[in-house]
Every structure is written in C-alpha cells, then in structure tokens.
Design an enzyme around this catalytic site. Structure first.
Site, PDB file in Angstrom:
ATOM      1  N   GLU A 195       0.795  -1.264   0.105  1.00 51.22           N
ATOM      2  CA  GLU A 195      -0.024  -0.042  -0.116  1.00 51.22           C
ATOM      3  C   GLU A 195       0.892   1.280   0.026  1.00 51.22           C
ATOM      4  O   GLU A 195       0.274   2.295   0.310  1.00 51.22           O
ATOM      5  CB  GLU A 195      -0.964  -0.053   1.174  1.00 51.22           C
ATOM      6  CG  GLU A 195      -2.006  -1.159   0.924  1.00 51.22           C
ATOM      7  CD  GLU A 195      -3.009  -1.061   2.094  1.00 51.22           C
ATOM      8  OE1 GLU A 195      -2.975  -0.121   2.785  1.00 51.22           O
ATOM      9  OE2 GLU A 195      -3.916  -1.913   2.108  1.00 51.22           O
ATOM     10  N   ASP A 228      -3.271  -0.967  12.360  1.00 52.14           N
ATOM     11  CA  ASP A 228      -4.385  -1.893  12.090  1.00 52.14           C
ATOM     12  C   ASP A 228      -3.483  -3.537  12.250  1.00 52.14           C
ATOM     13  O   ASP A 228      -2.550  -3.680  11.703  1.00 52.14           O
ATOM     14  CB  ASP A 228      -4.453  -2.181  10.376  1.00 52.14           C
ATOM     15  CG  ASP A 228      -5.240  -3.248   9.768  1.00 52.14           C
ATOM     16  OD1 ASP A 228      -5.623  -4.037  10.423  1.00 52.14           O
ATOM     17  OD2 ASP A 228      -5.373  -3.211   8.463  1.00 52.14           O
ATOM     18  N   ASP A 242      -2.402  -7.308  25.704  1.00 51.27           N
ATOM     19  CA  ASP A 242      -1.647  -6.537  26.763  1.00 51.27           C
ATOM     20  C   ASP A 242      -0.784  -5.804  26.114  1.00 51.27           C
ATOM     21  O   ASP A 242      -0.335  -4.424  26.794  1.00 51.27           O
ATOM     22  CB  ASP A 242      -0.877  -7.569  27.598  1.00 51.27           C
ATOM     23  CG  ASP A 242      -1.851  -8.336  28.448  1.00 51.27           C
ATOM     24  OD1 ASP A 242      -3.031  -7.835  28.604  1.00 51.27           O
ATOM     25  OD2 ASP A 242      -1.385  -9.409  29.009  1.00 51.27           O
ATOM     26  N   GLU A 257      -7.511  -1.327  14.732  1.00 48.54           N
ATOM     27  CA  GLU A 257      -8.256  -2.017  13.912  1.00 48.54           C
ATOM     28  C   GLU A 257      -7.949  -3.628  14.127  1.00 48.54           C
ATOM     29  O   GLU A 257      -6.959  -3.884  14.072  1.00 48.54           O
ATOM     30  CB  GLU A 257      -7.899  -1.800  12.453  1.00 48.54           C
ATOM     31  CG  GLU A 257      -8.842  -2.289  11.527  1.00 48.54           C
ATOM     32  CD  GLU A 257      -8.698  -1.853  10.017  1.00 48.54           C
ATOM     33  OE1 GLU A 257      -8.663  -2.827   9.061  1.00 48.54           O
ATOM     34  OE2 GLU A 257      -7.943  -0.842   9.772  1.00 48.54           O
ATOM     35  N   ASP A 283     -12.929  -4.919  11.338  1.00 45.73           N
ATOM     36  CA  ASP A 283     -12.668  -5.194   9.827  1.00 45.73           C
ATOM     37  C   ASP A 283     -13.233  -6.313   9.387  1.00 45.73           C
ATOM     38  O   ASP A 283     -14.317  -6.935   8.918  1.00 45.73           O
ATOM     39  CB  ASP A 283     -11.345  -4.795   9.326  1.00 45.73           C
ATOM     40  CG  ASP A 283     -10.972  -5.373   7.846  1.00 45.73           C
ATOM     41  OD1 ASP A 283     -12.120  -5.302   7.020  1.00 45.73           O
ATOM     42  OD2 ASP A 283      -9.951  -5.384   7.446  1.00 45.73           O
ATOM     43  N   LYS A 308     -15.480  -2.015   3.317  1.00 41.71           N
ATOM     44  CA  LYS A 308     -14.767  -2.532   1.773  1.00 41.71           C
ATOM     45  C   LYS A 308     -15.875  -2.954   1.006  1.00 41.71           C
ATOM     46  O   LYS A 308     -16.434  -4.208   1.398  1.00 41.71           O
ATOM     47  CB  LYS A 308     -13.931  -3.434   2.379  1.00 41.71           C
ATOM     48  CG  LYS A 308     -12.724  -3.289   3.229  1.00 41.71           C
ATOM     49  CD  LYS A 308     -11.731  -4.005   3.503  1.00 41.71           C
ATOM     50  CE  LYS A 308     -10.622  -3.771   4.212  1.00 41.71           C
ATOM     51  NZ  LYS A 308      -9.608  -4.932   4.726  1.00 41.71           N
ATOM     52  N   LYS A 359      -9.493   5.136   4.259  1.00 37.77           N
ATOM     53  CA  LYS A 359      -8.408   4.390   4.604  1.00 37.77           C
ATOM     54  C   LYS A 359      -7.787   3.948   2.882  1.00 37.77           C
ATOM     55  O   LYS A 359      -8.551   2.908   2.570  1.00 37.77           O
ATOM     56  CB  LYS A 359      -8.390   3.635   5.511  1.00 37.77           C
ATOM     57  CG  LYS A 359      -6.984   2.367   5.872  1.00 37.77           C
ATOM     58  CD  LYS A 359      -7.438   1.565   6.812  1.00 37.77           C
ATOM     59  CE  LYS A 359      -6.123   0.661   7.035  1.00 37.77           C
ATOM     60  NZ  LYS A 359      -6.655  -0.906   7.616  1.00 37.77           N
TER      61      LYS A 359
END
Length: 391
Positions: A195, A228, A242, A257, A283, A308, A359
């Site tokens: 990306e 993400d 944690d 995400e 997602d 999406k 995004k």
C-alpha cells in the site's frame, strides 16, 4: 424511471500487485456508459464474499477468465433490460464478479444523470470529505518478512481541511523515511510495501511504531497514530492485547483495527472496553455485513466499522453495512484494498455516503494517489466541506 442496462462487458486486467482482476464496462440507455476496476485483498477474513479464480498454471492460478465469462454470459443475461437502480438486487456470486458490475452501473447511472458519482450516491443527504488514515509503515501480509502488525498509519487529527490533512501526513512520511534511511540505509527508505508504506527489517513490531511516533514528534504536527493489527492473520492474537494496551498508554494512538480474530465476540467486547475511548475498528469482524454490524453492537464489540465494498460484493450491500453502523452510533471508515487499481470510485463513495473517514494507503504509488487526488479536486473545485477528525 432509471435508465435500463443495454450491455455488459468484462475483461481481465491487473491490480497494483500485478495480479489479475476484473475490468467491467456497463452501458445504459440512451448511451451513458462507465467502467470499473475491481480491487483485491491479501488479508481476507472468513466471512467476506470470496473471489472467483481460475486455478491452474496461468498467473499461478490467479487468473480471472472464468469470472469474466460469468459476467458476460450469466450476469449480463440477468440484468440487461433492467433499470440501473434495481441491478444490485439481481447480483449474487463471487465478489469480483458482482462488484465490477455494481460499481460500473452506479458510475453509468451518475453519468446518465449528469452528476458526479458522489452526488448520485448522496441524493439529498449530507456529504463531506473524509479524514484520511494514511499508511506510513507496513508489516504482516502487506510486507512479508516484516513484523506481525499489518499497518501503522498517520491520522491528521488537527487538520482543518483535506489539503492540510494531506500535507501533514506527507511531512510525517517524509520524516519517517529519513529516519529509516539513517537507521537502515537509503535502500530501505525507498522500498515500499503493497500500500505504499515503508517497511523495516527484523520483525520488531514496536520499532515501526516508535519510529512513527518520533517522526510525528519531530514534525511538531497534530497527528495521531492508527494501528491495523489484522489479528485474523496472527497466530496468537490474544497475546497481543496486553501489548496493545501498553502501546496505547505510551504512544499517541487514536485508533486500533482488528485487535482480535473475526469470531471472538466476547473478546472483542472486553478489548473495546479496555482500549476505550480510542476508536476500535472491526474489519474482518464485520466483513461489511449489516447483520454482523448489528450483532457487534449487541455485544458492545468495536465502536467503528471498516467498509470495504468487495467484502460484500455490491455497493448497496456496503451502504447497508454503513447505514447499520450509523444506526448504532458507530463510526465508519470507507476502505480500499491492498491490491487496488487506478479506479478512484472509493473516494466518491466516502464523500457521497458521508463516511467521515477513508483508508486507502500511503501517499505513494499512483493507485493510492488517484483517490487522494480525487478528494483534493473535490475540495478545491467543488467546495465540499472537510469532516475533520474524529469523523
């Protein structure tokens, strides 16, 4: 009366990874037509609608000639002669088969009405330019050989316009690249992941986070961090909770995400409460499915939904998920995929649906910049207002 479909054509083209995907062209009476190119994802969950691939030797089994044939032989026969606004109701099947048709029909209908896609989608509803979540570092399925966490993103929390938001994240990415070059050499600052983000060697999940926080601090800009996790792709996501809580206490993280897998409703309820008041996005958990969004709300799982369109296969299905999220006061983030194309329709979706956030990747690579450039144009020439964080 909506214009009727007169023809449907499809072909095999290539996405940003060079893998086959679908191109689709739809014509409406009395002559409007439009094309759409279908994105593909690498990090996919079990609840999203699957693509149709050929198998065999061509393109290592990734060819889509069978999907092209399905569009031209089955789908075309089903929808030719039908009004454009009823087409989505007639579509079912693999996502790469249905989404290309759905998107091309919407674009053609907008052209027939003489309006941009965002205006066609909005109708009489409000519109806004979304706050971007911009990829700076990548790992996971987007940068094989890096760490476990899939994306580390910059969120321009203090920007008051889309143009200012893009300048803020550009400056952060530029400084991050300089830090990478100083630590690992110039080559690593120029290599990009799927990306357009930077990637670091060594597999350390916290180092990209710390470097991004340093880049933000050194620019002095009001920018937050989004992570993400893509936990569906992580062997032991529970062990990360944690760590995520510690990171949230240490770094300027405003959004997380997919911190857990896509079936752990009880775990999601707990992690959402633990990470609150930060944005916690589902997602793979929701897979752009309205029913799953409503189930999540009943559990108190997440407080935002990633939308999406190719997870559900049609624009109307994606809009239903977004509407379901809005009904339970969840934030919405319209998203591209890691294997995307130069098609910029996702930008119009975010505007026309008044999503609040988008995004689509880094400020690098033309398939990403096509979406940002579309939004910059809509602000500069059409005067559409900017949503600002938190969307």
């Amino acid at each position: 009366m909506a214009p009727k479909v007169t023809s449907v054509r499809a072909w095999e083209c290539l996405d940003s990874r060079g893998h086959p995907t679908i191109g689709c062209e739809v014509a409406l009476e009395p002559g409007a037509s439009a094309t759409a190119l279908v994105p593909t994802g690498a990090s996919t969950g079990q609840y999203e609608v699957a693509d149709l691939r050929d198998g065999g030797d061509r393109y290592a089994g990734l060819g889509v000639r069978s999907a092209v044939a399905m569009i031209e032989r089955e789908i075309a026969g089903r929808i030719v002669g039908w009004p454009a606004d009823e087409v989505d109701e007639l579509l079912d099947g693999p996502s790469n088969v249905t989404l290309g048709v759905s998107t091309a029909v919407a674009k053609a209908a907008a052209a027939a009405a003489g309006v941009p896609l965002w205006a066609h989608l909005a109708g009489d509803g409000p519109v806004s330019l979304p706050c971007p979540m911009v990829n700076i570092f990548s790992g996971g399925r987007h940068a094989e050989g890096g760490g476990t966490i899939q994306d580390y993103l910059a969120v321009p929390t203090g920007a008051t316009s889309f143009a200012e938001a893009m300048e803020h994240v550009w400056r952060v990415r530029r400084r991050a690249a300089e830090l990478v070059a100083a630590e690992h050499g110039t080559l690593w600052s120029r290599l990009v992941a799927d990306e357009g983000g930077l990637a670091l060697p060594g597999g350390d999940d916290e180092r990209p986070l710390a470097m991004l926080a340093q880049a933000i601090a050194e620019t002095g800009l009001p920018v937050g961090i989004a992570i993400d996790v893509a936990a569906t792709q992580v062997p032991d996501p529970d062990a990360l909770v944690d760590t995520l809580a510690r990171w949230c206490a240490t770094y300027p993280i405003v959004s997380v995400e997919d911190p857990l897998g896509d079936s752990d409703w009880d775990g999601w309820t707990k992690v959402t409460a633990r990470l609150s008041p930060r944005q916690v996005i589902g997602d793979d958990l929701f897979a752009t499915d309205a029913d799953r969004v409503r189930t999540g709300a009943q559990h108190g799982a997440a407080n935002a939904v990633l939308v999406k369109p190719n997870q559900v296969g049609t624009l109307s299905g994606a809009h239903q998920a977004l509407t379901a999220a809005r009904a339970v006061d969840y934030r919405t983030v319209v998203s591209a995929r890691s294997g995307d194309t130069e098609d910029d329709a996702i930008a119009d979706l975010a505007v026309g649906w008044n999503a609040g956030q988008i995004k689509v990747g880094s400020v690098h690579r033309s398939e990403r910049l096509a979406k940002y450039n579309r939004l910059l144009r809509l602000e500069a020439l059409d005067g559409i207002r900017y949503a600002v964080w938190p969307g």
